[in-house]
Design a protein around this motif. Structure first.
Motif, mmCIF file in Angstrom:
data_model
loop_
_atom_site.group_PDB
_atom_site.id
_atom_site.type_symbol
_atom_site.label_atom_id
_atom_site.label_comp_id
_atom_site.label_asym_id
_atom_site.label_seq_id
_atom_site.Cartn_x
_atom_site.Cartn_y
_atom_site.Cartn_z
ATOM 1 N N UNK A 190 100.154 -10.521 20.356
ATOM 2 C CA UNK A 190 98.855 -10.186 20.935
ATOM 3 C C UNK A 190 97.786 -11.203 20.556
ATOM 4 N N UNK A 191 97.837 -11.691 19.323
ATOM 5 C CA UNK A 191 96.772 -12.574 18.825
ATOM 6 C C UNK A 191 97.069 -14.058 19.014
ATOM 7 N N UNK A 210 91.621 -12.597 10.323
ATOM 8 C CA UNK A 210 90.201 -12.807 10.072
ATOM 9 C C UNK A 210 89.582 -13.885 10.967
ATOM 10 N N UNK A 211 90.403 -14.812 11.427
ATOM 11 C CA UNK A 211 89.881 -15.966 12.158
ATOM 12 C C UNK A 211 89.912 -15.734 13.663
ATOM 13 N N UNK A 223 87.604 -26.536 13.651
ATOM 14 C CA UNK A 223 87.273 -25.685 14.799
ATOM 15 C C UNK A 223 85.852 -25.148 14.692
ATOM 16 N N UNK A 224 85.387 -24.856 13.458
ATOM 17 C CA UNK A 224 84.012 -24.370 13.283
ATOM 18 C C UNK A 224 83.003 -25.463 13.624
ATOM 19 N N UNK A 225 83.307 -26.704 13.253
ATOM 20 C CA UNK A 225 82.394 -27.814 13.558
ATOM 21 C C UNK A 225 82.272 -28.015 15.070
ATOM 22 N N UNK A 226 83.363 -27.818 15.797
ATOM 23 C CA UNK A 226 83.345 -28.014 17.256
ATOM 24 C C UNK A 226 83.050 -26.721 18.009
ATOM 25 N N UNK A 227 82.735 -25.637 17.252
ATOM 26 C CA UNK A 227 82.451 -24.317 17.851
ATOM 27 C C UNK A 227 83.586 -23.836 18.746
ATOM 28 N N UNK A 236 92.086 -15.243 21.445
ATOM 29 C CA UNK A 236 91.296 -14.251 20.716
ATOM 30 C C UNK A 236 90.687 -13.206 21.647
ATOM 31 N N UNK A 237 90.114 -13.644 22.782
ATOM 32 C CA UNK A 237 89.523 -12.695 23.730
ATOM 33 C C UNK A 237 90.576 -11.755 24.292
#
Length: 568
Positions: free
Chosen positions: A110-111, A407-408, A466-470, A476-477
Motif C-alpha cells: 500500500x505504501x 513516518x516518512x 528529498x526534503x531539500x527538493x520538497x 504516499x497519496x
C-alpha cells in the motif's frame, strides 16, 4: 539415567498442546480470524505471546553458551531487547496498528508499491525459514542428548509436531499454546535456579570460582560497539519484524498495540537475569567446557541438578519455547503467502474456503523447509554463527525501510529497492565473498554495525535530499486514500462478525484457563514423584492454579459482549 519419567512428561504435555491446536480447528472462518484473531486479541495475551515468540531453545543454547564463557554480558545483550521493545511501544507498534493493514507486507504494498512488496516477501520468507529452522536444531539436540535418542529422527519428529497445530488452529492456537509454554518454562526455570545455586555451594563460592571479569557488562567480541549496534538492530527487529507486527495488528487499537510492546519490555527486563544464571553458575561447578561444547552448558546443568520428571519439565519448556518462536514465524509466513501472494497476485477472487485451505497447506510446506534447515545447522558452524550472521546480513535492509516508511512521506518504492539492494549486497560481500577473495573478515561488532547502519545511513541521506527538493512520494497519496477506505470499511463490520470475534476470544480465554489448571495438576503430580525440589514444585503449582482465575474471569466478560453485541 532412567529417562522413563522424563519421556512421559514430554509426551503428556506434547499431546495436550496438539489437542489444543485441534480444538481451534473450526474457529478460523476467514483470513482475518485465522491470522489476526479478528483484530480483537487481548493485549496481555498478545504481549505474552510476543515474548514467547522471541524466545526459543536457542536462547538457552546460544545465549547460554555466551553466559557460560563470558558471564554477565549475555544479560547485557538481552537487555537490548528490552530497550528495543520500549522504543517500539512508544513509537512503532501504535503506527503499525494505525495503518489498518493485516500484515507488514500489505502495508508495504500500500505504501511502497507492488514491486517492493514482492522483493521483500521473497527475502522475508527465505530468512524466516532459515532462522526458525536454525532454532529447531538446538532443541532437537537437547532432547536427543538428554534422552539418548538419535538426532536426525528427533529433529524430524519434533518439527512435524511443531507444524501440526499451527496449520490446524491459526493465530489463536499459537497464542494459547504460547501462554501454556510461558507457564511451563517459567515453572521449570524457577525450580532450576535455586537447585543450581545450591549445587554451586552458594553465592560466595560461585563468585570465587569464576573469572574476575565474569560480571563485566562487556566481554570478548561483545564490546560496547557491538551492544550499541545490537540495540539499533533490535529496535528495528522488534518494531519491524513481520512476525511481531502481526501481534501489534491483531489487537483492537493503537493503545493496545503499545501495551503489547511494553509488556514484552517488562518481561525482558527481568527474564534475562533468571534465564542466564544457571549456565553462569555451571561455570563455577565445571569450568572445563570449550568450543561448541559450551552450547551444552544449559543442558548439562539441568541434567546435573534436576531429578527425573523435573528434567522432563525443563526439556518440555525448552522445546515449547522453540515451537512458540517457530510457530509464530510459520503463522506469519503463511499469512504473507496466502494474503499477499496467493490472494494478492495469483487468485484475487479466491473464496474464504480456498484461502483457508492454502493457509494450512502453506504452513506445512514452509514448516518442512524449516526441518531441512535444522538438519543442516551443524555444517554451518552452529547455532550462534547461523542466527547472528543471518541477522547481520538481512536485518537492516529488510526491516529499516518499512519502519522508515511508517513516518516518512518522501520515501519512494524505487528508493527503497535501491537502498535494500545496496544493503544486502554489501552485507553479503563482507560476510561471504571478502573472507574468500580478500582473506578479510569483519569482527562481530563491525558486521552488526554495517548490517544495520548502512541502510539507516542511506535512508537518512535520501530523506534529507528529498526534503531539500520538497519531494513527496507519489505512493504516499495512494496510501492515504487506501487507509481512509479501510477505516470506512471497519465502521460497517456486521454484528454477526463482532459476535463471532467475541466468541473466538471467549473460547481462547477458557482454553487458557483450562491449560493452566492442567499444568498445575501435572506439577502437583511431579512434586509427589520428584526426589528434590518437591516443596518448590508444589508451591509453583499453587500459584499457577490461582492464575487460572484471571483468564476465566476475562472469558466471562467476553460472554457479556456476546449477549449484548451492540456494546462491542
Amino acid at each position: 539415567m532412567n529417562h522413563t519419567v522424563d519421556t512421559i512428561v514430554i509426551f503428556v504435555f506434547s499431546a495436550f498442546v496438539l489437542g489444543i491446536g485441534l480444538l481451534f480447528a473450526r474457529t478460523g472462518r476467514n483470513l482475518k480470524s485465522f491470522f489476526a484473531g479478528g483484530e480483537a486479541v487481548p493485549w496481555s495475551i498478545g504481549g505474552l505471546s510476543l515474548f514467547m515468540s522471541f524466545f526459543s531453545a536457542g536462547t538457552f543454547v546460544a545465549w547460554g553458551s555466551i553466559a557460560y564463557k563470558h558471564g554477565w554480558v549475555a544479560i547485557t545483550i538481552q537487555w537490548t531487547m528490552c530497550i528495543g521493545a520500549l522504543v517500539t511501544g512508544l513509537w512503532l507498534a501504535p503506527r503499525w496498528k494505525a495503518t489498518g493493514n493485516l500484515t507488514a507486507a500489505e502495508f508495504i504494498r500500500s505504501r511502497l508499491g507492488t514491486q517492493v512488496q514482492k522483493m521483500f516477501i521473497y527475502v522475508f520468507i527465505l530468512v524466516s525459514v532459515f532462522i526458525k529452522g536454525s532454532v529447531l536444531y538446538p532443541v532437537a539436540k537437547l532432547v536427543s542428548v538428554s534422552l539418548d535418542l538419535p538426532l536426525v529422527p528427533c529433529t524430524i519428529f519434533l518439527g512435524l509436531f511443531m507444524i501440526a497445530y499451527t496449520a490446524v488452529g491459526g493465530l489463536w492456537a499459537v497464542m494459547v499454546t504460547d501462554i501454556l509454554q510461558f507457564v511451563i518454562l517459567s515453572a521449570a526455570v524457577f525450580i532450576l535456579l535455586p537447585l543450581s545455586l545450591q549445587k554451586a555451594e552458594g553465592v560466595d563460592q560461585f563468585i570465587q570460582h569464576v573469572p574476575s571479569d565474569f560480571f563485566s557488562w562487556f566481554a570478548g567480541e561483545y564490546t560496547i560497539g557491538f551492544i550499541f549496534s545490537f540495540l539499533i538492530y533490535h529496535i528495528c527487529y522488534i518494531g519491524g519484524n513481520w512476525t511481531f507486527v502481526q501481534r501489534y495488528t491483531s489487537v483492537d487499537s493503537p493503545q493496545s498495540a503499545r501495551k503489547v510492546a511494553f509488556l514484552f519490555a517488562a518481561l525482558y527486563l527481568i527474564s534475562p537475569v533468571i534465564w542466564m544464571l544457571p549456565p553462569m553458575l555451571y561455570r563455577s561447578i565445571n569450568p572445563t567446557l570449550s568450543g561448541l561444547d559450551t552450547e551444552n552448558a544449559y543442558l548439562l546443568v539441568c541434567k546435573l541438578v534436576l531429578p527425573p520428571g523435573l528434567l522432563g519439565l525443563m526439556l518440555t519448556g525448552m522445546y515449547f519455547s522453540t515451537s512458540a518462536s517457530a510457530n509464530t514465524a510459520l503463522n506469519a509466513v503463511s499469512a504473507v503467502f496466502t494474503n499477499d501472494i496467493y490472494k494478492g497476485f495469483l487468485k484475487p477472487e479466491a473464496t474464504d474456503l480456498q484461502l483457508m485451505r492454502v493457509a494450512r497447506l502453506s504452513s506445512w510446506f514452509f514448516g518442512l523447509g524449516m526441518i531441512v534447515i535444522a538438519l543442516l545447522v551443524p555444517a554451518a558452524g552452529g547455532m550462534v554463527e547461523v542466527v547472528l550472521s543471518i541477522s547481520a546480513i538481512s536485518g537492516g535492509p529488510l526491516l529499516a525501510p518499512p519502519l522508515w516508511a511508517l513516518f516518512s512521506k518522501r520515501l519512494t518504492g524505487k528508493a527503497t529497492l535501491w537502498i535494500s539492494g545496496i544493503g544486502l549486497s554489501a552485507n553479503l560481500f563482507f560476510k561471504i565473498l571478502a573472507p574468500w577473495l580478500l582473506h578479510f573478515k569483519l569482527s562481530r561488532t563491525l558486521e552488526t554495525f554495517i548490517g544495520i547502519g548502512l541502510p539507516l545511513l542511506l535512508l537518512l541521506g535520501y530523506e534529507l535530499w528529498a526534503a531539500r527538493t520538497s519531494k513527496i512520494a507519489p505512493e504516499y497519496e495512494e496510501y492515504l486514500n487506501n487507509k481512509r477506505a479501510k477505516k470506512a470499511e471497519q465502521l460497517f463490520v456486521k454484528d454477526a462478525e463482532r459476535v463471532s470475534i467475541a466468541q473466538q476470544n471467549r473460547f481462547g480465554l477458557r482454553i487458557i484457563a483450562f491449560a493452566l489448571v492442567f499444568t498445575a495438576c501435572m506439577l502437583f503430580i511431579l512434586s509427589l514423584l520428584t526426589t528434590s525440589g518437591s516443596i518448590l514444585t508444589a508451591g509453583i503449582a499453587v500459584i499457577i492454579l490461582f492464575a487460572a482465575v484471571i483468564p476465566w474471569k476475562a472469558a466471562r466478560r467476553n460472554t457479556e459482549q456476546i449477549i449484548t453485541p451492540e456494546k462491542v
